[in-house]
Scaffold this motif. Structure first.
Motif, mmCIF file in Angstrom:
data_model
loop_
_atom_site.group_PDB
_atom_site.id
_atom_site.type_symbol
_atom_site.label_atom_id
_atom_site.label_comp_id
_atom_site.label_asym_id
_atom_site.label_seq_id
_atom_site.Cartn_x
_atom_site.Cartn_y
_atom_site.Cartn_z
ATOM 1 N N ALA A 1 52.150 33.832 0.191
ATOM 2 C CA ALA A 1 52.257 32.615 -0.610
ATOM 3 C C ALA A 1 50.943 31.846 -0.532
ATOM 4 C CB ALA A 1 53.405 31.739 -0.121
ATOM 5 N N VAL A 2 50.512 31.286 -1.642
ATOM 6 C CA VAL A 2 49.264 30.532 -1.706
ATOM 7 C C VAL A 2 49.507 29.230 -2.455
ATOM 8 C CG1 VAL A 2 46.875 30.496 -2.536
ATOM 9 C CG2 VAL A 2 47.856 32.634 -1.661
ATOM 10 N N ILE A 3 48.981 28.134 -1.914
ATOM 11 C CA ILE A 3 49.078 26.817 -2.541
ATOM 12 C C ILE A 3 47.686 26.370 -2.950
ATOM 13 C CG2 ILE A 3 49.791 24.412 -2.228
ATOM 14 C CD1 ILE A 3 51.510 25.445 0.158
ATOM 15 N N VAL B 1 51.383 25.466 -7.260
ATOM 16 C CA VAL B 1 50.440 24.385 -7.537
ATOM 17 C C VAL B 1 50.861 23.180 -6.704
ATOM 18 C CG1 VAL B 1 49.491 22.838 -9.282
ATOM 19 C CG2 VAL B 1 49.972 25.226 -9.866
ATOM 20 N N GLY B 2 49.988 22.768 -5.794
ATOM 21 C CA GLY B 2 50.323 21.658 -4.912
ATOM 22 C C GLY B 2 49.108 21.190 -4.145
ATOM 23 N N LYS C 1 55.546 22.325 0.958
ATOM 24 C CA LYS C 1 56.345 23.119 1.895
ATOM 25 C C LYS C 1 57.732 23.392 1.319
ATOM 26 C CE LYS C 1 58.116 21.241 5.659
ATOM 27 N NZ LYS C 1 58.225 20.687 7.036
ATOM 28 N N GLN C 2 58.342 22.376 0.752
ATOM 29 C CA GLN C 2 59.665 22.570 0.175
ATOM 30 C C GLN C 2 59.620 23.533 -1.010
ATOM 31 O OE1 GLN C 2 62.268 21.555 1.809
ATOM 32 N NE2 GLN C 2 60.902 20.524 3.267
ATOM 33 N N GLN C 3 58.554 23.452 -1.805
ATOM 34 C CA GLN C 3 58.404 24.377 -2.930
ATOM 35 C C GLN C 3 58.258 25.818 -2.452
ATOM 36 O OE1 GLN C 3 55.150 21.752 -4.856
ATOM 37 N NE2 GLN C 3 55.999 22.878 -6.586
ATOM 38 N N VAL C 4 57.453 26.006 -1.420
ATOM 39 C CA VAL C 4 57.236 27.357 -0.889
ATOM 40 C C VAL C 4 58.531 27.920 -0.319
ATOM 41 C CG1 VAL C 4 56.089 28.678 0.935
ATOM 42 C CG2 VAL C 4 54.779 27.070 -0.445
ATOM 43 N N LEU C 5 59.233 27.133 0.474
ATOM 44 C CA LEU C 5 60.475 27.612 1.082
ATOM 45 C C LEU C 5 61.526 27.919 0.024
ATOM 46 C CD1 LEU C 5 60.723 25.275 4.208
ATOM 47 C CD2 LEU C 5 60.064 27.690 4.145
ATOM 48 N N GLY D 1 61.809 31.545 0.720
ATOM 49 C CA GLY D 1 62.872 31.540 1.716
ATOM 50 C C GLY D 1 62.442 31.237 3.128
ATOM 51 N N LYS D 2 61.279 31.751 3.540
ATOM 52 C CA LYS D 2 60.830 31.549 4.915
ATOM 53 C C LYS D 2 59.326 31.778 4.975
ATOM 54 C CE LYS D 2 61.454 36.411 6.199
ATOM 55 N NZ LYS D 2 62.098 37.383 7.117
ATOM 56 N N ILE D 3 58.724 31.276 6.051
ATOM 57 C CA ILE D 3 57.332 31.571 6.376
ATOM 58 C C ILE D 3 57.310 32.130 7.791
ATOM 59 C CG2 ILE D 3 55.049 30.585 6.821
ATOM 60 C CD1 ILE D 3 55.707 30.691 3.889
ATOM 61 N N THR D 4 56.698 33.286 7.966
ATOM 62 C CA THR D 4 56.610 33.875 9.306
ATOM 63 C C THR D 4 55.207 33.784 9.890
ATOM 64 O OG1 THR D 4 56.123 36.089 8.416
ATOM 65 C CG2 THR D 4 58.443 35.526 8.760
ATOM 66 N N ASP D 5 54.213 33.599 9.039
ATOM 67 C CA ASP D 5 52.827 33.550 9.501
ATOM 68 C C ASP D 5 52.047 32.579 8.619
ATOM 69 O OD1 ASP D 5 52.608 36.283 11.311
ATOM 70 O OD2 ASP D 5 53.879 36.576 9.537
#
Length: 243
Positions: A33-35, A61-62, A74-78, A82-86
């Motif tokens: 994921a990239v912001i 875009v953020g 963060k809310q957009q990515v999740l 669903g999750k971030i592991t790294d």
């Protein structure tokens, strides 16, 4: 967790260094994921990665340079993945040569510190809680060597900003000595460029990306600094399984 089960957030992933990391992670089978505030740069990144991995890339875009913006991102990515592991943090810019300090304004200094330190801090504050308590997770900072020396006349504010980021990384290692996730720093003391802009002694951003991806994949060290002073140093990270 296999690579396919891991989702890496690359902060600064639309930049020169970050794009090499994003491509290498995708090629290894990670979801990424990239912001970015710039939708055009995200489009360029999407066209740059290997076509067969594009479905594993999520772009948002953020603005992670403010607390409210980082929380919203963060809310957009999740919601999207669903999750971030790294997390790989490659924030800021690669060069600044605005002139000697007496020719600059306080606004100029604020801008440099904002790009190099404040954004790193704000994004860390937002995303570190997602990975900090899991030994299978990682948080990797990519920093520069400009904080330890004046690269050339007129780059003084770059030195000040880069030094503040190095100090922040030191603080984190010492304030969180027993944190579960793997907390590391890749410190680059040379230029980084894309393949078409390479100069003698510079790192190819694709090769640098492969080294960072290998470090993230292994999860074998924590609270370490990996100093990259020349292209040969990348081989240590890439091929030494004990690193």
């Amino acid at each position: 967790m296999s690579s396919a089960d891991r989702v890496v957030l690359v902060l600064g992933g639309a930049g020169t260094v970050g794009s090499g990391v994003v491509k290498a992670l995708l090629d290894k089978g990670f979801k990424v994921a990239v912001i970015s505030r710039d939708s055009g740069r995200l489009d360029t990144l999407s066209s740059f990665v290997s076509p067969n991995t594009k479905d594993n890339l999520t772009t948002i875009v953020g603005n992670v340079g403010s607390e409210d913006g980082a929380e919203q991102a963060k809310q957009q990515v999740l919601k999207a993945v669903g999750k971030i592991t790294d997390v790989v943090s490659s924030m800021g810019f690669s060069w600044w040569q605005g002139g000697p300090p007496h020719t600059q304004t306080l606004k100029d200094l604020h801008w440099v510190i904002d790009c190099l330190l404040y954004s790193t801090f704000v994004s860390w504050k937002a995303f570190f809680p997602l990975v900090r308590d899991d030994p299978n997770c990682t948080y990797t900072f990519i920093t520069g060597g400009a904080g330890e020396k004046l690269l050339m006349p007129g780059t003084g504010f770059l030195t000040v900003g880069a030094a503040s980021t190095l100090a922040f990384c030191q603080v984190l290692r010492e304030e969180y000595p027993n944190v579960a996730c793997k907390l590391n720093q890749v410190r680059i003391d040379t230029g980084v460029a894309s393949s078409e802009r390479l100069a003698p002694g510079f790192l190819n951003h694709l090769e640098l990306g492969q080294a960072v991806a290998a470090l993230v994949e292994r999860r074998s060290t924590s609270h370490s600094i990996f100093n990259i002073n020349c292209p040969e140093d990348l081989k240590t990270v890439l091929f030494d399984q004990h690193v």
